[in-house]
Design a protein around this motif. Structure first.
Motif, PDB file in Angstrom:
ATOM      1  N   GLU A  66       0.775  -1.290   0.105  1.00 22.37           N
ATOM      2  CA  GLU A  66      -0.025   0.641  -0.072  1.00 22.37           C
ATOM      3  C   GLU A  66       0.828   1.046  -0.069  1.00 22.37           C
ATOM      4  O   GLU A  66       0.331   2.393  -1.410  1.00 22.37           O
ATOM      5  CB  GLU A  66      -1.180   0.123   1.373  1.00 22.37           C
ATOM      6  CG  GLU A  66      -2.648  -0.769   1.167  1.00 22.37           C
ATOM      7  CD  GLU A  66      -2.635  -0.849   2.350  1.00 22.37           C
ATOM      8  OE1 GLU A  66      -2.858  -0.356   3.515  1.00 22.37           O
ATOM      9  OE2 GLU A  66      -3.334  -1.962   3.186  1.00 22.37           O
ATOM     10  N   LEU A  67       1.923   1.459   0.802  1.00 21.08           N
ATOM     11  CA  LEU A  67       2.668   2.433   0.974  1.00 21.08           C
ATOM     12  C   LEU A  67       3.065   2.622   0.132  1.00 21.08           C
ATOM     13  O   LEU A  67       3.966   3.968  -0.023  1.00 21.08           O
ATOM     14  CB  LEU A  67       3.900   2.223   2.043  1.00 21.08           C
ATOM     15  CG  LEU A  67       3.032   1.949   3.438  1.00 21.08           C
ATOM     16  CD1 LEU A  67       3.903   1.914   4.328  1.00 21.08           C
ATOM     17  CD2 LEU A  67       1.976   3.315   4.391  1.00 21.08           C
ATOM     18  N   LEU A  68       4.535   1.429  -1.249  1.00 19.48           N
ATOM     19  CA  LEU A  68       4.868   1.811  -2.476  1.00 19.48           C
ATOM     20  C   LEU A  68       3.944   1.895  -3.390  1.00 19.48           C
ATOM     21  O   LEU A  68       4.194   2.187  -4.195  1.00 19.48           O
ATOM     22  CB  LEU A  68       5.929   0.691  -2.003  1.00 19.48           C
ATOM     23  CG  LEU A  68       6.599   1.141  -1.110  1.00 19.48           C
ATOM     24  CD1 LEU A  68       8.115  -0.511  -1.576  1.00 19.48           C
ATOM     25  CD2 LEU A  68       7.124   2.032  -1.295  1.00 19.48           C
ATOM     26  N   GLY A  69       2.670   1.495  -3.697  1.00 17.57           N
ATOM     27  CA  GLY A  69       1.569   1.647  -4.488  1.00 17.57           C
ATOM     28  C   GLY A  69       2.244   0.633  -5.340  1.00 17.57           C
ATOM     29  O   GLY A  69       2.091   0.264  -6.386  1.00 17.57           O
ATOM     30  N   ILE A  70       2.480  -0.053  -4.753  1.00 21.33           N
ATOM     31  CA  ILE A  70       2.468  -2.159  -5.690  1.00 21.33           C
ATOM     32  C   ILE A  70       1.902  -3.529  -5.171  1.00 21.33           C
ATOM     33  O   ILE A  70       0.982  -2.811  -4.412  1.00 21.33           O
ATOM     34  CB  ILE A  70       3.674  -2.511  -5.870  1.00 21.33           C
ATOM     35  CG1 ILE A  70       4.345  -2.780  -3.952  1.00 21.33           C
ATOM     36  CG2 ILE A  70       5.088  -1.313  -5.851  1.00 21.33           C
ATOM     37  CD1 ILE A  70       5.707  -2.874  -4.002  1.00 21.33           C
ATOM     38  N   ALA A  71       1.972  -3.994  -5.926  1.00 23.35           N
ATOM     39  CA  ALA A  71       0.451  -5.286  -5.440  1.00 23.35           C
ATOM     40  C   ALA A  71       1.382  -5.923  -3.895  1.00 23.35           C
ATOM     41  O   ALA A  71       2.516  -5.604  -4.347  1.00 23.35           O
ATOM     42  CB  ALA A  71       0.302  -5.706  -6.995  1.00 23.35           C
ATOM     43  N   PRO A  72       0.812  -6.634  -3.590  1.00 19.12           N
ATOM     44  CA  PRO A  72       1.226  -7.247  -2.349  1.00 19.12           C
ATOM     45  C   PRO A  72       1.466  -8.076  -2.538  1.00 19.12           C
ATOM     46  O   PRO A  72       3.127  -8.299  -2.026  1.00 19.12           O
ATOM     47  CB  PRO A  72       0.239  -7.884  -1.768  1.00 19.12           C
ATOM     48  CG  PRO A  72      -0.992  -6.818  -2.100  1.00 19.12           C
ATOM     49  CD  PRO A  72      -1.058  -6.161  -3.291  1.00 19.12           C
ATOM     50  N   SER A  73       1.753  -9.249  -3.978  1.00 18.85           N
ATOM     51  CA  SER A  73       2.434 -10.172  -4.533  1.00 18.85           C
ATOM     52  C   SER A  73       4.156  -9.264  -4.953  1.00 18.85           C
ATOM     53  O   SER A  73       4.999 -10.028  -4.753  1.00 18.85           O
ATOM     54  CB  SER A  73       2.235 -10.610  -5.259  1.00 18.85           C
ATOM     55  OG  SER A  73       1.604  -9.631  -6.299  1.00 18.85           O
ATOM     56  N   SER A  74       4.263  -8.136  -5.552  1.00 17.53           N
ATOM     57  CA  SER A  74       5.387  -7.716  -5.932  1.00 17.53           C
ATOM     58  C   SER A  74       6.163  -7.129  -4.560  1.00 17.53           C
ATOM     59  O   SER A  74       7.201  -6.847  -3.654  1.00 17.53           O
ATOM     60  CB  SER A  74       4.882  -6.078  -6.271  1.00 17.53           C
ATOM     61  OG  SER A  74       4.555  -6.703  -7.602  1.00 17.53           O
TER      62      SER A  74
END
Length: 152
Positions: free
Chosen positions: A106-114
């Protein structure tokens, strides 16, 4: 910030040469070629020294960084040693704060899988096996013992 003019530099160089006992008969081009860069370097050094933080003052005022080292700097040191990329360093820092992988995503704006993939790479490159190990390593780099006390 004051502007340093050419005339000011020439006057300062002249005074310095006079104080050093150099005869005033030197050609102005020679004075300019050697004196002005020297003056500018001295000014830059003085400005740099004025902007340097006083580590003893930061030690008492920063509860998160007893030796004057922030969490970000501590993570940067670990990342440099382990050869982490910029994104992997961001993940390391967020994990060192105790964030879950979903929160890191969430904080980095990426998918949890990433976030999970990045964290696996961080663990692999650093040789650490758990989030708690990361937290302890960063705290140690900052000068905080596992019991919460600062290192002397």
């Amino acid at each position: 910030m004051p502007v340093i003019t050419l005339e000011f530099c020439m006057v300062v160089v002249g005074w310095l040469l006079m104080l050093a006992g150099v005869p005033p008969a030197l050609p102005p081009a020679l004075v300019f070629a050697f004196g002005v860069p020297t003056i500018l370097l001295l000014i830059a050094a003085l400005l740099g020294m004025a902007r340097q933080p006083n580590l003893s003052a930061t030690q008492s005022s920063q509860s998160d960084a007893p030796r004057g080292i922030t969490r970000s700097e501590a993570c940067g040191r670990i990342a440099t040693h382990a050869g982490l990329t910029a994104r992997e360093t961001e993940v390391l820092e967020l994990l060192s704060q105790g964030n879950s992988l979903n929160r890191v995503g969430e904080l980095l704006g990426i998918a949890p899988s990433s976030a999970r993939t990045y964290s696996k790479i961080v663990y692999q490159k650093t040789g650490m096996r758990s989030r708690q190990e990361i937290i302890d390593a960063v705290a140690g780099e900052m000068g905080i013992k596992p019991d919460g006390k600062t290192l002397e």
